[in-house]
Design a protein around this motif. Sequence first.
Motif, short mmCIF file in Angstrom:
data_model
loop_
_atom_site.label_atom_id
_atom_site.label_comp_id
_atom_site.label_asym_id
_atom_site.label_seq_id
_atom_site.Cartn_x
_atom_site.Cartn_y
_atom_site.Cartn_z
N TYR A 155 7.67 -8.59 -0.47
CA TYR A 155 6.91 -7.35 -0.59
C TYR A 155 7.30 -6.34 0.49
CZ TYR A 155 3.76 -9.36 -4.06
OH TYR A 155 3.25 -9.92 -5.21
N ALA A 156 7.52 -6.84 1.70
CA ALA A 156 7.76 -5.95 2.84
C ALA A 156 9.15 -5.31 2.83
CB ALA A 156 7.54 -6.71 4.14
N THR A 157 10.17 -6.08 2.42
CA THR A 157 11.54 -5.56 2.49
C THR A 157 12.32 -5.72 1.19
OG1 THR A 157 12.64 -7.62 3.17
CG2 THR A 157 11.57 -6.31 4.90
N GLY A 158 11.69 -6.33 0.18
CA GLY A 158 12.43 -6.62 -1.03
C GLY A 158 13.26 -7.88 -0.90
N ILE A 216 9.45 -8.51 -5.66
CA ILE A 216 10.52 -7.58 -5.30
C ILE A 216 10.36 -6.27 -6.07
CG2 ILE A 216 13.01 -7.19 -5.41
CD1 ILE A 216 13.37 -10.19 -4.89
N TYR A 241 7.98 -3.97 -4.40
CA TYR A 241 8.62 -3.26 -3.28
C TYR A 241 9.53 -2.14 -3.81
CZ TYR A 241 12.04 -2.28 0.36
OH TYR A 241 12.88 -1.64 1.24
N THR A 242 10.35 -2.47 -4.78
CA THR A 242 11.32 -1.50 -5.29
C THR A 242 10.65 -0.27 -5.88
OG1 THR A 242 12.86 -3.30 -5.79
CG2 THR A 242 13.25 -1.21 -6.89
N ARG A 289 7.60 0.89 -5.16
CA ARG A 289 6.44 1.27 -4.35
C ARG A 289 6.23 2.79 -4.30
NH1 ARG A 289 10.80 0.32 -1.54
NH2 ARG A 289 11.35 1.47 0.36
N LYS A 294 3.56 1.42 1.32
CA LYS A 294 4.33 0.44 2.08
C LYS A 294 3.59 -0.89 2.09
CE LYS A 294 6.52 3.76 5.25
NZ LYS A 294 6.71 4.14 6.67
N TYR A 295 4.37 -1.96 2.18
CA TYR A 295 3.80 -3.31 2.26
C TYR A 295 4.18 -3.93 3.60
CZ TYR A 295 3.09 -3.05 -2.81
OH TYR A 295 2.69 -2.67 -4.06
N SER A 302 -1.12 -3.57 2.03
CA SER A 302 -0.44 -2.39 1.50
C SER A 302 -1.07 -1.15 2.10
CB SER A 302 -0.54 -2.35 -0.03
OG SER A 302 -1.87 -2.09 -0.44
#
Length: 343
Positions: free
Chosen positions: A211-214, A232, A235-236, A238, A250-251, A281
Amino acid sequence: MRPTFPATALRRLSLLSIGMTTTFTLTACSAAPSGDAATSGRSVTPTAHAAPKGVVTVEVANATLNAYEKSNNRANKTRDRALLATVEGGQLFEQSQADYRQLKTWPLQEQKEYGSAFSYANRTWFVPAKGTASWFAATATSTYGPKNSSLMIFDKVGGTYKLVASLWSTGANPPPAIATDQHGLAEAVDPSQHVGALAPTELPAAFADLYATGGKNSGSKLTPTKITKAAISAYTNRDKGANSAYATKKYFPAQPAHEAVYALRLADGGVLTVFPTAFTSEFMLRPPYMSNHKINPSDRESVYNSTSRVLVTNEYQGQAYATLTPTGEPRVLGYESRLVDSR
């Protein structure tokens, strides 16, 4: 907690269930001759050794689930948090408390279903040997969803065995086969020891990284599955959607409310792990709009904070299970999460 279907990330899902119809077989073995008797030719009477005992007996395990079933049904009907706390703990209780608080925002039919009684069948227990673990596991089906199977973990909380984790799987994706020895006991695995790419205790951080960076950091060590792909995708995407021109999302990784990780040996030699998940989030207005705009929280977010604001921070607590092998990457096969706070 009440089981709900289908199980999808970031949505109300529940997990329950388990049981068992097998018994533990106790066998005896003969002691080898030793000392003077072994060399003098005198006869030796074999000494019988009792088979190892499990953390609990099948009777205690069944009684524990029966008590959970009874109290959980009563608590769900009246949203009795104190009653539920007598039989439920860990990440599962965090999710159930969120259900109770947010239930008034659900569709009326779902509210009604949540309070209806259900029971567990087809119980199979997986109990480690006494002295190797403080907990035991099980699988079972529920009368509420007979085609779905649940993986459950019971652990001691305040000296009492409580259900601390419960994750559903579908008939098309059943729980992996857990190994048992000749005595019917399961093998508890040290969760701090690496099994291939990661140790079980590293899974919470790896999953939050999706979630945070993919998945650019430790999350890259997870095999792509339906669940990891959904994380993912969150995240992508978001900053896509109708509101993306006005606010960013942001996560961030968060600390699980309960950090216990449970691991069992699988029949294929791998390891099954049940682990906690947590992330936050942040939905924040872009600078040009902060002076004269506010974000209106959703119905569920308003349960915790109904104030319109420039930043909405949500916390999610959940649980997941994965398989690990010495030669492959971990596969996350089940996942549940709840919004537990909004500020």
